[in-house]
Scaffold this active site. Sequence first.
Site, PDB file in Angstrom:
ATOM      1  N   ASP A 155       0.844  -1.185   0.000  1.00 30.35           N
ATOM      2  CA  ASP A 155       0.000   0.000   0.000  1.00 30.35           C
ATOM      3  C   ASP A 155       0.887   1.245   0.000  1.00 30.35           C
ATOM      4  OD1 ASP A 155      -2.754   1.137   0.414  1.00 30.35           O
ATOM      5  OD2 ASP A 155      -1.708   1.988   2.135  1.00 30.35           O
ATOM      6  N   GLU A 182       1.658   0.378  -4.966  1.00 28.43           N
ATOM      7  CA  GLU A 182       1.140   1.638  -5.501  1.00 28.43           C
ATOM      8  C   GLU A 182       2.259   2.684  -5.543  1.00 28.43           C
ATOM      9  OE1 GLU A 182      -3.376   2.108  -4.037  1.00 28.43           O
ATOM     10  OE2 GLU A 182      -1.908   2.019  -2.432  1.00 28.43           O
TER      11      GLU A 182
END
Length: 863
Positions: A570, A599
Site C-alpha cells: 500500500d 502503488e
Amino acid sequence: MRAIALVLSVLLSVLGSGNVLAQATPPRTPAGPRVPLNPRAYGAERIVVLHYARLDGDYDGWNAWAWPQGKDGAAFRFDGEDAFGRFAVIPLPAKEKVERVGFIVRKGDWERKDFDGDRFIEVSKKPVTEAWVVSGDATVHATAPSVDRTVKVVGAFLDGRDRVTLATSAPLDDGQRAKVRVLAAGQAGGKGAAGGAVAPTTLRVKSARAVRGSGAASPITEVTLSREVRDDEIASLRIEVPGQPPATVFARGVLDDEAFQALDAELGARCTQFQTVFRTWTPVASSVDLLLFDSPDAGSASRTIPLRREAKGAWSATVPGDLHGKGYLYRITSYGDSRDTKDIHCFAATRDSGRSIVVDLDRVKPDGWDATPVPTIARPTDEVLYELHVRDFSIADSSCPEPRRGTYLGLLHEGTGPAGGPTGLAYLRALGITAVHLLPVADQPTPPDRYNWGYWIDLFNVPESNYAADRVDPLAAIRELRTAIEGLHAARIRVILDVVYNHTCSSRESSPFDRTVPFYYFRTAADGAYANDAGCGNSVADERPMVRKFILDSLAFWLTQYKVDGFRFDLLGTHVPETVRAICARVRELRPDATLYGEPWTGGGPIRFGKGAQKGLPIAVFNDHVRGALRGDTDGSGAGFATGPGGDAGAVRRGATGSIDDFAQEPAETVNYVSAHDNLTLVDKIAKAAPQADAATRRAMQKLAIGAVLAFQGVPFIEGGSEICRTKGGDHNSYESGDAVNRYDWTLAGQCTEVRDWVAGMIAIRRAHPAFRMDDDAQVRKAVEFLATDGAVVGWTIDGTVAKDPARRVLVVLNGEDGARQVTLPSGQWSVLADHDSAGPETQGRVTGTVTLPAYSMLVVTQ
C-alpha cells in the site's frame, strides 16, 4: 489504495472535496475592540467563529478545515483580525440540527497541522458560537484566554551526537540563543555509584544558530555541543531557554548511529514448551519490565520480570516454563516516564488488540500444514491477480455455513449460488486466476462486526481476529488464516497479502511504536510535527535502519510462518528506494518466485518511489496510465477507450507492450488494471461514463476493459467481482460502508454469467499462450508489431516463436469505438479464440480477410 482509504473521517472528506478554500470568510477586520458578526452576512442563520492566536505571529497559509459532525468538511481562511489574533467564520447548514463542529488548523493544503488530532466545538443555540485556540495547545476555550506570549520550547531533538534541534514558539533573539543550556544526567533515571541520583552536568554549547527547519512551522535553532553525547546520555538530556523550565530532548536522528542498530537481533517473543525468550529494542529506555498475565484477559499481571540491557539498544529476558497462550505487556521507562505497551513485534494479541499473547507457532498449525506444497510460477507475468476482501467474499453466500461467512474459513467454502453457479473456492477455481490478493488481514482496532477494509494496522504480525470464526480464542485467527492459505494452496491458488507499512492506526501516546521509542518510527518535521505522507496522520520513517528492519523482519515472518506467495504494498510511493531494494532482496532470498507489487504514489506527501523507480528490480507497480486509458477518470463521467467514444489509442498501444516505452524497463514491472477496491467499481464507472448505454453495450464495455488487461504484456490484476457485475451503488470509497455495499452479491452473479464465462475464457487463453506473458523487453520489441489502424481501434500481432508459444502468430484487435468497425487481417487463415460472444483456449471458428468487430469488442486469433 490511491491514498489510504481507511483514514480518519475528516481526512476522507478532504480527499473527496477538492480542498477549495471556502469563500464565506469575513473581510479583514482591524485589530481592536470586538466587532459583532451577523450570520446573515455569510448567508447563514448560525455561524461558528474560530479565533486563532499564533505565538510567532505568522499566519501565512494557515486555515481551518471544519465540518459539522457527520458531514463533509471544507476549508476556511483566518481572514478576520482582532486583538486576540485571527479568526475564521464557519457558516452552519440551514435547517439542520448541528450540535458539534469538528476542526483542524492546518497549513496550506495539508502541508502540516497545528495540532495532531481532531478537535470539536460545542455549538450553542445562539446565532453565533465562538471558540478560541492557541497554536500548539490542544485546549478549545469557550472564552478568550489570556495568551502567554513568552518563548516556549515546542520540541527538542538529539539529531546527531553533538547536535540538538530546538523548536520554539517564537524566534530566539541573539541574547536568548547565547543563554541556551543543555544538561545531561547520564542514562535517564540512572543512579550514581553510591545509589543516589546522577547529578546533571552542563554540556557546553559551541553554537546556537537560527536555521530553516525542514517542514517545520515553528522557528528552529540548531544547537551544536562542544562534545559528542555518550551512549548512556542520549535519553537524559534537557534543554533550557531563558525564562522557561528545562525541556526534554528526545533522541531522534542520533538513533541512526551504528551504535544503536541492532540489525541482527531476533525481536519478539519466541516460545517453546520449555521457555520463552522476550526481546525488544528501545535504546532510550532506562529500564524495561515484562508484565506476565496468567490468561489473556486476566485483570492484573501475575509476574513482573526485568529485562536486561543488551548491545545496541536491545533488551531481553528468558523465562523458563511453558507460556503458550499467556498475555504480556512491556513497561518501558524512558525520559523519566513509564509506559505500559503491547509488543510491536508480537505474533498474537487479544481480540481488542490491547495485550500481546505468547504463542508457540508450531502448536497452531492446521493438519497437513507442513506437507501441502506451495504453488509456484516461473515468471511474474504468469500471475493473474484477483483482489478480494475476506469478509466480502462469503458474507452473503447463503450456501456457506453461517459461522464461516465472512471469515478466513469462508474462503475455502465451495458452494452453489442461487442461480446454480459456483461460489467460494469453487468459483475461484472455475475462474482460473492464479492468485488471490487479500486486502489487509493484519491486526486492526476495528470493533467486532464493524466493517473496514483493513488499512488501519495496529500490530503488523498478528492476523485480524474479526475474520476468525472463533473469536474467543486469541490464537484461533492464526490457525484459521493458515488453514485458508493451506486450502488455497491445495487448489493451486497463490496468496498475496496486501501490506500497509506506510502508516499505522495511531501515533504519539496511543501508539505502541511511540510508546516503545518516542519520535523514532514516524517521520517528523524539524519541530516534531508528524508528517502526513500517507494522508492518515502519520508516516512510517522507513529510511531509518531499525524501522526498515521491522518491515523486513515482518515480511520474512509472513513468508516463513504463513507461506504467503507475495505482497502488495500500500502506498509504495511513501517508501524510500533503499527500503524497496532491501525488500526485494530479502523476499526473493526467502522465496525466489514471490510476487511483489505496489502503488507508486502517496496519500499527499512527496513521492519517494514513483513509476520508473522500479526499473531493474523484481517488483511491479500499478499502472494508472493503463487504468486511465481504458476506463477514463476514476470517479467522474470521463470516458476511456473501453467506456465511451474517443479513447486514447496511443496510451492503449503503450499499455499493450507492457509500458516498456513509458515507465517500465521490463513488462514484469507493470500491474495492468482498470479497477480495484478504491474508486468506483468497473460496473459503477461504466454506468457513470455511459449513462445512456443499454445493458448489452455496458456488458460489452465490461468485457473489453477486462479483456484488454488480460491481453496486455505485464501482470494482469482484476478487481474481485468486476466480472460478475459487482456494484457498490456508486459508493467510490466504501472502506467502512458495510456488507450491504461491499458484499459479493451471488444472486447478481447469476445474472452476469455472460461476462463471467467470457473473462474465465480470456484467463484460460492467457495461461495457455506464453505470447501474452513475455517478461523481457527485448522479446516484446522483437515479437510485437502493430497494425495500421485509425481511431479507437488498436491491433497488434505477436510472433509466437519468440515466446515459444504453441501458436506461430497471435493477433489481438480492440475496438473502442461506439460503432462496428471493419479490420483487415494479415494474410492467411486465423483460428478464433475470443470475439465479442465467447472466449476460450479452444478454437471457436476460423476467419480470413476482413472481419467486423462490434462496438466495444475485441478479437483474439491465432495461426
